[in-house]
Design an enzyme around this catalytic site. Structure first.
Site, PDB file in Angstrom:
ATOM      1  N   CYS A 114     -42.303  10.163  13.519  1.00  0.00           N
ATOM      2  CA  CYS A 114     -41.845  11.313  12.710  1.00  0.00           C
ATOM      3  C   CYS A 114     -42.999  12.081  12.065  1.00  0.00           C
ATOM      4  O   CYS A 114     -42.805  13.202  11.589  1.00  0.00           O
ATOM      5  CB  CYS A 114     -40.858  10.847  11.648  1.00  0.00           C
ATOM      6  SG  CYS A 114     -39.364  10.151  12.367  1.00  0.00           S
ATOM      7  N   HIS A 252     -40.800  16.165   6.115  1.00  0.00           N
ATOM      8  CA  HIS A 252     -40.054  15.634   7.263  1.00  0.00           C
ATOM      9  C   HIS A 252     -38.609  15.402   6.814  1.00  0.00           C
ATOM     10  O   HIS A 252     -38.355  14.789   5.775  1.00  0.00           O
ATOM     11  CB  HIS A 252     -40.707  14.333   7.732  1.00  0.00           C
ATOM     12  CG  HIS A 252     -39.832  13.554   8.663  1.00  0.00           C
ATOM     13  ND1 HIS A 252     -39.293  14.120   9.804  1.00  0.00           N
ATOM     14  CD2 HIS A 252     -39.372  12.268   8.614  1.00  0.00           C
ATOM     15  CE1 HIS A 252     -38.554  13.213  10.411  1.00  0.00           C
ATOM     16  NE2 HIS A 252     -38.578  12.087   9.711  1.00  0.00           N
ATOM     17  N   ASN A 282     -32.211  14.039  11.379  1.00  0.00           N
ATOM     18  CA  ASN A 282     -33.626  13.698  11.583  1.00  0.00           C
ATOM     19  C   ASN A 282     -33.956  13.806  13.075  1.00  0.00           C
ATOM     20  O   ASN A 282     -33.560  12.943  13.862  1.00  0.00           O
ATOM     21  CB  ASN A 282     -33.865  12.280  11.057  1.00  0.00           C
ATOM     22  CG  ASN A 282     -35.310  11.826  11.219  1.00  0.00           C
ATOM     23  OD1 ASN A 282     -36.101  12.472  11.899  1.00  0.00           O
ATOM     24  ND2 ASN A 282     -35.649  10.707  10.606  1.00  0.00           N
TER      25      ASN A 282
HETATM   26  N1  COA Z   1     -21.332   3.982   7.218  1.00  0.00           N
HETATM   27  C1  COA Z   1     -20.744   3.165   6.337  1.00  0.00           C
HETATM   28  N2  COA Z   1     -21.364   2.115   5.804  1.00  0.00           N
HETATM   29  C2  COA Z   1     -22.623   1.878   6.168  1.00  0.00           C
HETATM   30  C3  COA Z   1     -23.311   2.714   7.084  1.00  0.00           C
HETATM   31  C4  COA Z   1     -22.608   3.781   7.628  1.00  0.00           C
HETATM   32  N3  COA Z   1     -23.148   4.647   8.491  1.00  0.00           N
HETATM   33  N4  COA Z   1     -24.557   2.236   7.245  1.00  0.00           N
HETATM   34  C5  COA Z   1     -24.681   1.161   6.464  1.00  0.00           C
HETATM   35  N5  COA Z   1     -23.508   0.943   5.813  1.00  0.00           N
HETATM   36  C6  COA Z   1     -23.187  -0.112   4.866  1.00  0.00           C
HETATM   37  C7  COA Z   1     -24.044  -1.328   5.024  1.00  0.00           C
HETATM   38  O1  COA Z   1     -23.549  -2.164   6.066  1.00  0.00           O
HETATM   39  C8  COA Z   1     -23.907  -1.967   3.666  1.00  0.00           C
HETATM   40  O2  COA Z   1     -22.697  -2.668   3.610  1.00  0.00           O
HETATM   41  P1  COA Z   1     -22.601  -4.087   2.872  1.00  0.00           P
HETATM   42  O3  COA Z   1     -22.958  -3.803   1.448  1.00  0.00           O
HETATM   43  O4  COA Z   1     -21.179  -4.470   3.099  1.00  0.00           O
HETATM   44  O5  COA Z   1     -23.600  -4.956   3.554  1.00  0.00           O
HETATM   45  C9  COA Z   1     -23.784  -0.773   2.733  1.00  0.00           C
HETATM   46  O6  COA Z   1     -23.441   0.354   3.550  1.00  0.00           O
HETATM   47  C10 COA Z   1     -25.060  -0.459   1.987  1.00  0.00           C
HETATM   48  O7  COA Z   1     -26.110  -0.482   2.917  1.00  0.00           O
HETATM   49  P2  COA Z   1     -27.575  -0.095   2.491  1.00  0.00           P
HETATM   50  O8  COA Z   1     -28.477  -0.253   3.664  1.00  0.00           O
HETATM   51  O9  COA Z   1     -27.931  -0.776   1.226  1.00  0.00           O
HETATM   52  O10 COA Z   1     -27.372   1.459   2.163  1.00  0.00           O
HETATM   53  P3  COA Z   1     -28.397   2.462   1.589  1.00  0.00           P
HETATM   54  O11 COA Z   1     -27.853   3.085   0.367  1.00  0.00           O
HETATM   55  O12 COA Z   1     -29.781   1.876   1.521  1.00  0.00           O
HETATM   56  O13 COA Z   1     -28.423   3.589   2.706  1.00  0.00           O
HETATM   57  C11 COA Z   1     -29.718   4.350   4.580  1.00  0.00           C
HETATM   58  C12 COA Z   1     -28.786   3.258   4.031  1.00  0.00           C
HETATM   59  C13 COA Z   1     -30.076   3.994   6.005  1.00  0.00           C
HETATM   60  C14 COA Z   1     -28.977   5.670   4.557  1.00  0.00           C
HETATM   61  C15 COA Z   1     -30.983   4.436   3.694  1.00  0.00           C
HETATM   62  O14 COA Z   1     -31.532   3.163   3.502  1.00  0.00           O
HETATM   63  C16 COA Z   1     -32.024   5.331   4.279  1.00  0.00           C
HETATM   64  O15 COA Z   1     -31.833   6.518   4.395  1.00  0.00           O
HETATM   65  N6  COA Z   1     -33.212   4.790   4.638  1.00  0.00           N
HETATM   66  C17 COA Z   1     -34.261   5.576   5.259  1.00  0.00           C
HETATM   67  C18 COA Z   1     -33.922   5.814   6.695  1.00  0.00           C
HETATM   68  C19 COA Z   1     -34.808   6.840   7.357  1.00  0.00           C
HETATM   69  O16 COA Z   1     -34.962   7.915   6.839  1.00  0.00           O
HETATM   70  N7  COA Z   1     -35.362   6.503   8.535  1.00  0.00           N
HETATM   71  C20 COA Z   1     -36.186   7.362   9.282  1.00  0.00           C
HETATM   72  C21 COA Z   1     -37.496   7.566   8.624  1.00  0.00           C
HETATM   73  S1  COA Z   1     -38.576   8.530   9.560  1.00  0.00           S
END
Ligand code: COA
Length: 325
Positions: A114, A252, A282
């Site tokens: 990215c 980004h 993204n």
């Molecule tokens: N829909 C519904 N629930 C979802 C889900 C989705 N698409 N994805 C994850 N969950 C659930 C998880 O399973 C978890 O459930 P649990 O509590 O029963 O285990 C719950 O939501 C919380 O998950 P968590 O990972 O703690 O959520 P979060 O608030 O951290 O959000 C992301 C997850 C991925 C959105 C966040 O961590 C993020 O944006 N990270 C950066 C990702 C990124 O930008 N990557 C590319 C970089 S270049």
């Protein structure tokens, strides 16, 4: 002194749109969850049979036309991509063929995931400043839909496909420094120790396929904010500018919460930041040139502004650049 100035920008998205509601039919998720956690409402993905070099070439044609030059004048093509059309030849070579530029001096791909566009821009800037290129075409393009695990709801909702292109040209500034525009400064970084937080499950020399995206979402979230804000501070210091001299920030486009946190950490008004993540998601190396093109079309990017780019991606790579337009 020779500087690299931005002559033209273009972008191209596939025509197939996948809304959050479409995804909710594929995995256990909802529009509400995705919008609340990421700000993403929809993403565009390649149609079957569509190739990323075609999308990149379309973006490039617009950028070249906006630059007011002929494709034959391009002497350098750098494509930042993590999802090359083939293992070889490079996507840059395939784009060159589609543009019909003939024997341009050099065409190659780089992979900084990215952060790829910031890396590619900085490399093109070095080619221009050292007299090796007169007109450079820098492209960020990715087909993330081909490497996401469509059964993994925590990653498949985040990504989309797209391409963005920029033409840089060499311009000599001999006298009035105040009139100087172009790439002012860039800083690039990588910390391979963090590679496991965002990677693919395979690769051509191991599993003989690309593998799929595997991510520690929370860790990537935290590091993205930390690395992008740090890179902006470091590049501003190199450019001799203060945060309040940023006119437009193009981070980004990973997640709206990440973008807002970066702006907050920098003490920057969010109205100065371009945010396209809701519409395009993204698109990896393509997010920055797509957002730049969007900013131009919306009149957000204008003459005599300091534009700051920053990105963080797998590697972990990160970086930033300051461009005066
Ligand atoms: N829909 C519904 N629930 C979802 C889900 C989705 N698409 N994805 C994850 N969950 C659930 C998880 O399973 C978890 O459930 P649990 O509590 O029963 O285990 C719950 O939501 C919380 O998950 P968590 O990972 O703690 O959520 P979060 O608030 O951290 O959000 C992301 C997850 C991925 C959105 C966040 O961590 C993020 O944006 N990270 C950066 C990702 C990124 O930008 N990557 C590319 C970089 S270049």
């Amino acid at each position: 002194m020779i500087n690299s100035i931005i002559l033209g920008v273009g972008s191209k998205l596939p025509s197939k749109c996948l809304t959050n509601d479409c995804l909710a039919k594929m995995v256990d998720t909802s529009d509400e969850w995705i919008v609340q956690r990421t700000g993403i409402r929809q993403r565009y993905v390649l149609e079957p049979g569509q190739v990323i070099s075609a999308l990149a070439a379309e973006a490039a044609k617009t950028a070249i036309s906006n630059a007011g030059i002929s494709a034959h004048e391009i002497d350098l093509i750098i494509v930042a991509t993590t999802t090359p059309e083939k293992t070889f030849p490079s996507t840059a070579a395939l784009v060159q063929e589609k543009l019909g530029t003939g024997n341009c001096a050099a065409a190659f791909d780089i992979n900084a995931v990215c952060s790829g566009f910031v890396y590619a821009l900085s490399i093109a800037d070095s080619f221009i400043k050292t007299g090796q290129s007169q007109y450079a075409l820098v492209i960020g393009c990715d087909a993330m839909s081909k490497i996401v695990d469509w059964n993994d709801r925590s990653t498949c909702v985040l990504f989309g496909d797209g391409a963005g292109a920029m033409v840089l040209g060499a311009k000599r500034f001999d006298t009035d420094e105040s009139e100087k525009v172009g790439v002012v400064a860039a800083r690039l970084f990588c910390d391979g120790k963090l590679s496991k937080i965002l990677e693919t499950s395979g690769g051509t020399s191991t599993t003989c396929n690309s593998g799929v995206i595997v991510m520690n979402g929370r860790e990537v979230f935290k590091r993205s904010i930390e690395k992008m804000s740090m890179a902006v501070q470091m590049v501003l210091s190199k450019a001799g500018l203060a945060t309040d001299q940023i006119d437009v920030l193009i981070p980004h486009q990973a997640n709206a919460r990440i973008l807002n946190a970066v702006a907050e950490r920098l003490g920057l008004d969010k109205s100065k930041m371009i945010d396209t993540v809701g519409d395009f998601a993204n698109t990896s190396a393509a997010t920055i040139p797509i957002a730049w093109d969007y900013g131009l079309k919306k009149g957000i990017i204008r003459k005599n502004q300091n534009i700051v780019l920053t990105a963080m991606g797998g590697g972990v790579t990160w970086g930033a650049a300051v461009i005066r337009v």
